[in-house]
Every structure is written in C-alpha cells, then in structure tokens.
Write a protein that holds these residues in place. Structure first.
Motif, PDB file in Angstrom:
ATOM      1  N   ARG A 181      40.453  -0.132 -10.616  1.00 13.34           N
ATOM      2  CA  ARG A 181      39.217  -0.323 -11.198  1.00 13.34           C
ATOM      3  C   ARG A 181      38.847  -1.433 -11.944  1.00 13.34           C
ATOM      4  O   ARG A 181      37.687  -2.067 -11.815  1.00 13.34           O
ATOM      5  CB  ARG A 181      39.044   0.820 -12.485  1.00 13.34           C
ATOM      6  CG  ARG A 181      38.894   2.255 -11.813  1.00 13.34           C
ATOM      7  CD  ARG A 181      38.364   3.316 -12.783  1.00 13.34           C
ATOM      8  NE  ARG A 181      38.164   4.479 -12.189  1.00 13.34           N
ATOM      9  CZ  ARG A 181      37.046   4.864 -11.754  1.00 13.34           C
ATOM     10  NH1 ARG A 181      35.974   4.075 -11.808  1.00 13.34           N
ATOM     11  NH2 ARG A 181      36.946   6.110 -10.958  1.00 13.34           N
ATOM     12  N   ALA A 182      39.994  -2.373 -12.664  1.00  7.60           N
ATOM     13  CA  ALA A 182      39.616  -3.483 -13.440  1.00  7.60           C
ATOM     14  C   ALA A 182      40.860  -4.368 -13.557  1.00  7.60           C
ATOM     15  O   ALA A 182      41.909  -4.088 -14.192  1.00  7.60           O
ATOM     16  CB  ALA A 182      39.221  -3.340 -14.719  1.00  7.60           C
ATOM     17  N   VAL A 183      40.849  -5.511 -12.865  1.00  7.06           N
ATOM     18  CA  VAL A 183      41.966  -6.477 -12.727  1.00  7.06           C
ATOM     19  C   VAL A 183      41.857  -7.108 -14.293  1.00  7.06           C
ATOM     20  O   VAL A 183      42.614  -8.192 -14.494  1.00  7.06           O
ATOM     21  CB  VAL A 183      41.756  -7.419 -11.631  1.00  7.06           C
ATOM     22  CG1 VAL A 183      42.275  -6.516 -10.432  1.00  7.06           C
ATOM     23  CG2 VAL A 183      40.624  -8.064 -11.550  1.00  7.06           C
ATOM     24  N   LEU A 184      40.792  -7.068 -14.953  1.00  5.67           N
ATOM     25  CA  LEU A 184      40.717  -7.622 -16.392  1.00  5.67           C
ATOM     26  C   LEU A 184      41.201  -6.320 -17.258  1.00  5.67           C
ATOM     27  O   LEU A 184      40.610  -5.432 -17.334  1.00  5.67           O
ATOM     28  CB  LEU A 184      39.088  -8.010 -16.448  1.00  5.67           C
ATOM     29  CG  LEU A 184      38.746  -8.964 -17.306  1.00  5.67           C
ATOM     30  CD1 LEU A 184      39.373 -10.486 -16.877  1.00  5.67           C
ATOM     31  CD2 LEU A 184      37.286  -9.226 -17.515  1.00  5.67           C
ATOM     32  N   SER A 185      42.103  -6.919 -18.091  1.00  7.19           N
ATOM     33  CA  SER A 185      42.821  -5.929 -18.794  1.00  7.19           C
ATOM     34  C   SER A 185      42.946  -6.099 -20.279  1.00  7.19           C
ATOM     35  O   SER A 185      43.311  -5.214 -21.104  1.00  7.19           O
ATOM     36  CB  SER A 185      44.340  -5.815 -18.265  1.00  7.19           C
ATOM     37  OG  SER A 185      44.441  -5.336 -16.867  1.00  7.19           O
ATOM     38  N   THR A 186      42.590  -7.307 -20.755  1.00  8.20           N
ATOM     39  CA  THR A 186      42.468  -7.447 -22.100  1.00  8.20           C
ATOM     40  C   THR A 186      41.239  -8.315 -22.826  1.00  8.20           C
ATOM     41  O   THR A 186      40.634  -9.083 -21.893  1.00  8.20           O
ATOM     42  CB  THR A 186      43.856  -8.335 -22.685  1.00  8.20           C
ATOM     43  OG1 THR A 186      43.446  -9.691 -22.426  1.00  8.20           O
ATOM     44  CG2 THR A 186      45.135  -7.762 -22.136  1.00  8.20           C
ATOM     45  N   LEU A 187      41.087  -8.096 -23.958  1.00  2.39           N
ATOM     46  CA  LEU A 187      39.846  -8.912 -24.320  1.00  2.39           C
ATOM     47  C   LEU A 187      40.046 -10.199 -24.399  1.00  2.39           C
ATOM     48  O   LEU A 187      38.969 -11.143 -23.918  1.00  2.39           O
ATOM     49  CB  LEU A 187      39.698  -8.425 -25.849  1.00  2.39           C
ATOM     50  CG  LEU A 187      38.307  -8.745 -26.530  1.00  2.39           C
ATOM     51  CD1 LEU A 187      37.131  -8.398 -25.782  1.00  2.39           C
ATOM     52  CD2 LEU A 187      38.214  -8.179 -27.959  1.00  2.39           C
ATOM     53  N   GLY A 188      41.122 -10.794 -24.403  1.00  2.38           N
ATOM     54  CA  GLY A 188      41.556 -12.288 -24.458  1.00  2.38           C
ATOM     55  C   GLY A 188      41.106 -12.815 -23.140  1.00  2.38           C
ATOM     56  O   GLY A 188      40.688 -13.782 -22.636  1.00  2.38           O
ATOM     57  N   GLN A 189      41.519 -12.015 -21.793  1.00  2.00           N
ATOM     58  CA  GLN A 189      41.172 -12.301 -20.490  1.00  2.00           C
ATOM     59  C   GLN A 189      39.864 -12.469 -20.397  1.00  2.00           C
ATOM     60  O   GLN A 189      39.189 -13.348 -19.607  1.00  2.00           O
ATOM     61  CB  GLN A 189      41.911 -11.281 -19.776  1.00  2.00           C
ATOM     62  CG  GLN A 189      43.541 -11.479 -19.501  1.00  2.00           C
ATOM     63  CD  GLN A 189      43.766 -10.260 -18.280  1.00  2.00           C
ATOM     64  OE1 GLN A 189      43.306  -9.025 -18.493  1.00  2.00           O
ATOM     65  NE2 GLN A 189      44.749 -10.773 -17.291  1.00  2.00           N
ATOM     66  N   ALA A 190      39.222 -11.537 -20.837  1.00  2.00           N
ATOM     67  CA  ALA A 190      37.647 -11.359 -20.744  1.00  2.00           C
ATOM     68  C   ALA A 190      37.049 -12.690 -21.589  1.00  2.00           C
ATOM     69  O   ALA A 190      36.052 -13.211 -20.739  1.00  2.00           O
ATOM     70  CB  ALA A 190      36.927 -10.156 -21.240  1.00  2.00           C
ATOM     71  N   THR A 208      36.717   0.971 -27.583  1.00  2.00           N
ATOM     72  CA  THR A 208      37.990   1.266 -28.104  1.00  2.00           C
ATOM     73  C   THR A 208      38.911   1.840 -27.158  1.00  2.00           C
ATOM     74  O   THR A 208      40.242   1.522 -27.425  1.00  2.00           O
ATOM     75  CB  THR A 208      37.543   2.053 -29.099  1.00  2.00           C
ATOM     76  OG1 THR A 208      36.913   3.288 -28.647  1.00  2.00           O
ATOM     77  CG2 THR A 208      36.601   1.805 -30.305  1.00  2.00           C
ATOM     78  N   TYR A 209      38.549   2.521 -26.358  1.00  2.00           N
ATOM     79  CA  TYR A 209      39.485   3.361 -25.477  1.00  2.00           C
ATOM     80  C   TYR A 209      40.307   2.184 -24.729  1.00  2.00           C
ATOM     81  O   TYR A 209      41.629   2.525 -24.296  1.00  2.00           O
ATOM     82  CB  TYR A 209      38.732   4.012 -24.364  1.00  2.00           C
ATOM     83  CG  TYR A 209      39.413   4.909 -23.573  1.00  2.00           C
ATOM     84  CD1 TYR A 209      40.163   6.051 -23.818  1.00  2.00           C
ATOM     85  CD2 TYR A 209      39.711   4.441 -22.062  1.00  2.00           C
ATOM     86  CE1 TYR A 209      41.051   6.996 -22.882  1.00  2.00           C
ATOM     87  CE2 TYR A 209      40.468   5.177 -21.095  1.00  2.00           C
ATOM     88  CZ  TYR A 209      41.053   6.583 -21.603  1.00  2.00           C
ATOM     89  OH  TYR A 209      42.041   7.174 -20.767  1.00  2.00           O
ATOM     90  N   HIS A 210      39.819   1.276 -24.397  1.00  2.00           N
ATOM     91  CA  HIS A 210      40.435   0.177 -23.584  1.00  2.00           C
ATOM     92  C   HIS A 210      41.326  -0.945 -24.364  1.00  2.00           C
ATOM     93  O   HIS A 210      42.258  -1.559 -23.604  1.00  2.00           O
ATOM     94  CB  HIS A 210      39.455  -0.511 -22.515  1.00  2.00           C
ATOM     95  CG  HIS A 210      38.850   0.582 -21.489  1.00  2.00           C
ATOM     96  ND1 HIS A 210      39.664   1.137 -20.498  1.00  2.00           N
ATOM     97  CD2 HIS A 210      37.665   0.758 -21.310  1.00  2.00           C
ATOM     98  CE1 HIS A 210      38.857   1.877 -19.853  1.00  2.00           C
ATOM     99  NE2 HIS A 210      37.616   1.556 -20.240  1.00  2.00           N
TER     100      HIS A 210
END
Length: 306
Positions: A181-190, A208-210
């Motif tokens: 679903r998403a190769v973007l996994s952290t807020l820092g990466q985003a 919050t879930y992610h």
C-alpha cells in the motif's frame, strides 16, 4: 384513605452504550452545538456502508461540523450532486480520500486519475487530497525505485494541485503496509519529500494509526508544524490482536494502545488549526448503527482526544 391511583414510575432513560465494545458510556453524548465538537470530522470510511446522503444527515443530527469524503461515495452520487449536498448542509470538507498509488512504472493512467481527483476535491471545497504512495508492483523488490517513482509523481502533480488550490497530503502508512500500500512509512520520510515543494501545494497527513509507534514522531510533528506542512490530522486506535485483514485493525479511540490525546496535543502545539478526522476501518464498527457510531465518536472525542 385516598383512593387516587398512584402515579406510574418515571421512565428511566438507558445509559448510552459505546460501539463496538458494548460497554456503558461513562459520559453523556455531547449535544449539537457543544463547543467540544467544533473541530470533529467524520471520515466516511467510519460509516462505510452509509451513502453520502446518510453520512451528511448523520453529521447534522449529531452536530458535527465537518466530513471527510471518499471518491467512491462521491462518484456514486455524482460530483455536482455531492458538492451541492455538502454545501447545503453547511458542512466543511476536511479532506478528500484518496489519491496516490504512483509506484507502478506505467503510471500515466494514475497521474491522469490523480488530476481528476484534484478537480473533484476543488469542486467539493476539500483543502487536501490524501495521497497514499502505493506499494511494490507485483514481482518488484526495488523499494528505493518505487519511492523514486512516487516522488516523480508528486513532482508532476504539485503544480496542478497548486492551480486547483488543493494541497497534496502525503500520508505515511505503518510499515506493515509497505509492500502492498505505501512505500512511505514514516512522517520523516513524508516530510523529506514534501519539503521539495511549496507548502501550499504539498503537506503531510498525521494519522495516529500509522505513526504512533515511531520514536521520532513528536520531533517530526514539530518539524512539520514549523514548516506549515500539517495538512490533516486523522485519529483511530491500534487494537490487538490484529484481524486477518490488518487493514481493518483500526479501533475506536480508547479501545486500543495509542495515546491519541498526546499526539493531538503535539499537533496543536505545532500550530495545526484544522479538523480532527475520525477514520476507522473496522468490520464491527461498519456493522453497527451509524448514529451509534457517531455518538460513540463524539463521546470518545471528549474522553480520549481533547
């Protein structure tokens, strides 16, 4: 001796019950107009089996001021009808779900579909189109390449988003969903990706879930707030054991393991002034009466978020 008939006992109003737990609610349901509901938004996914009309009516009955719309429901009713329905109800549109899925090498069709989604979001008055990156194409193990393709997709879409006045909200998903679903996994990466673009065109979604598990999440929320990048704040809880379909492992806030209140306070301290959108994917919630779901949301919002 009086012969008058005694008065019947007064009817007892049963205490409200939370769904899907079935536990008696410890507080009364906030009434429409209660200021504590002023930033509470119902994401349509929480009442997945309701039509758009039912969801709008449910918000009005409960006094919720905002709704997060999903493309499937809008397309079912038609874009013009949906926009008119929400405007007449006086509801804010907190977000539009969803765009993205840009990791396939042959993504021309996906780019066109995302442009259509941006057009729809603009017509609906949605300030943000939630962007889920997409996973690895079948048979592909090149994670870095998939991330580069998503970044290239955002680069292609950012000018179009700016023209429409809709922000692309990059939503990192829990690493559990990295493959599909998403190769973007952290807020820092985003944020690393979002910072390549104007903050009015590209921001981030804090769900919050992610992000609750990430030891760096609060520092990244501060970073996002300082740059004006927090486009949306979504809440639900992490419940265990996870169901067979982990996507449906979201619980009502207060039923799981996440300290949602502390994350809410963190985004507020970072300058976020938008809605708090409840997005719950859960079969038991979907099977419950929609009005009971919204009432539970309102109570738990007061108990566990504010």
């Amino acid at each position: 001796m009086s012969t008058a008939a005694s008065s019947p006992p007064a009817a007892v109003t049963p205490a409200p019950v939370d769904v899907p737990s079935g536990r008696p609610a410890p507080i009364d349901t906030p009434a429409p107009g209660d200021p504590r509901l002023a930033r509470l938004s119902l994401n349509q996914a929480t009442v997945k089996r309701w039509s758009l009309t039912q969801a709008v009516d449910g918000c009005l009955r409960a006094g919720l001021p905002a709704i997060g719309l999903w493309r499937e429901h809008v397309q079912e009713r038609g874009l013009e009808h949906s926009a008119r329905l929400v405007r007449r109800a006086g509801l804010r549109v907190s977000s539009y779900c969803r765009g993205g899925f840009l990791t396939d090498p042959a993504r021309t069709g996906a780019l066109d579909d995302n442009r259509r989604a941006l057009d729809e979001a603009a017509e609906l008055g949605a300030p943000v189109l939630v962007m889920v990156a997409g996973g690895l194409p079948e048979g592909d193990r090149d994670l870095d390449g998939a991330r580069e393709r998503f970044a290239a997709g955002i680069e292609a879409l950012a000018p179009y988003a700016a023209e429409r006045g809709v922000r692309l909200g990059l939503e990192p998903l829990h690493p559990l969903f990295c493959a599909d679903r998403a190769v973007l996994s952290t807020l820092g990466q985003a944020l690393d990706l979002a910072e390549r673009f104007d903050p009015e065109a590209v921001g981030v979604v804090v769900d919050t879930y992610h992000v609750w598990w990430d030891p760096d999440v609060r520092a990244q929320i501060v970073r996002a707030g300082a740059a004006g990048r927090i486009a949306s704040f979504q809440v639900c809880d992490w419940i265990t054991p996870l169901p067979a379909d982990a996507l449906l492992g979201r619980g009502m806030v207060g039923d799981g393991h996440i300290d949602v209140r502390s994350l809410h306070r963190a985004v507020l301290a970072a300058g976020y002034e938008g809605d708090v959108e409840w997005e719950v994917f859960n079969e038991d919630v979907w099977s419950a009466d929609g009005d009971d779901v919204i009432a539970t949301m309102a109570r738990r919002h007061v108990e566990c978020v504010l």
